[in-house]
Design an enzyme around this catalytic site. Structure first.
Site, mmCIF file in Angstrom:
data_model
loop_
_atom_site.group_PDB
_atom_site.id
_atom_site.type_symbol
_atom_site.label_atom_id
_atom_site.label_comp_id
_atom_site.label_asym_id
_atom_site.label_seq_id
_atom_site.Cartn_x
_atom_site.Cartn_y
_atom_site.Cartn_z
ATOM 1 N N LYS A 138 0.854 -1.197 0.000
ATOM 2 C CA LYS A 138 0.000 0.000 0.000
ATOM 3 C C LYS A 138 0.885 1.240 0.000
ATOM 4 O O LYS A 138 2.025 1.200 0.450
ATOM 5 C CB LYS A 138 -0.901 0.011 1.238
ATOM 6 C CG LYS A 138 -1.862 -1.154 1.298
ATOM 7 C CD LYS A 138 -2.722 -1.084 2.536
ATOM 8 C CE LYS A 138 -3.686 -2.259 2.612
ATOM 9 N NZ LYS A 138 -4.543 -2.172 3.806
ATOM 10 N N SER A 152 -11.373 2.276 4.375
ATOM 11 C CA SER A 152 -10.413 3.372 4.197
ATOM 12 C C SER A 152 -10.320 3.765 2.733
ATOM 13 O O SER A 152 -10.227 4.947 2.401
ATOM 14 C CB SER A 152 -9.033 2.969 4.725
ATOM 15 O OG SER A 152 -9.050 2.869 6.121
#
Length: 143
Positions: A48, A134
């Protein structure tokens, strides 16, 4: 304000928290009530690319927590969660799950962590919070 816990002890709630969502806050609150003390472990994840470094995300999370949650710590961490647990005498990892796909992934991760000496407890998301991720919050922020 320290809450009376059902199980006692300490737990770790790891994640990238990029950004922190109402679902994350709910899991933190439920975990602290179960275990008495929770460390929110703000992770680095090479898969990520978070908007902020772990230390900055940890500071933002600390700021978002209610002032009376003195039974919650927030710590940036690079490495395996099980390593943090072993080094800090924590026996439980808390993970939130929002879907069947989450359960499959977390089940496999829990097996690995168990082999390293740490139990995983899965807390299902509350139905009204399950759709909030998120990723969705980030995308909505850009739109």
């Amino acid at each position: 304000m320290t809450t009376r816990s059902a199980l006692g002890g300490r737990a770790v709630y790891p994640g990238t928290f990029d950004p922190l969502t109402p679902g994350h806050l709910d899991i933190i609150d439920r975990a602290r009530r179960l275990f008495g003390h929770v460390t929110v472990l703000v992770a680095s994840n090479r898969a990520k690319t978070p908007a902020m470094a772990p230390a900055a995300r940890a500071a933002a999370i600390r700021e978002a927590l209610p002032n009376d949650w003195d039974d919650v710590d927030v710590t940036p961490w690079e490495g395996l969660t099980a390593t943090y647990c072993a080094e800090n005498d924590v026996r439980v990892i808390v993970r939130g799950v929002r879907s069947v796909a989450d359960i499959q992934y977390e089940y496999e991760l829990a097996g690995m962590n168990e082999s390293l000496g740490t139990t995983t407890v899965l807390l299902p998301a509350r139905p009204h919070l399950a759709p909030i991720s998120s990723t969705a919050v980030r995308l909505l922020g850009r739109g």
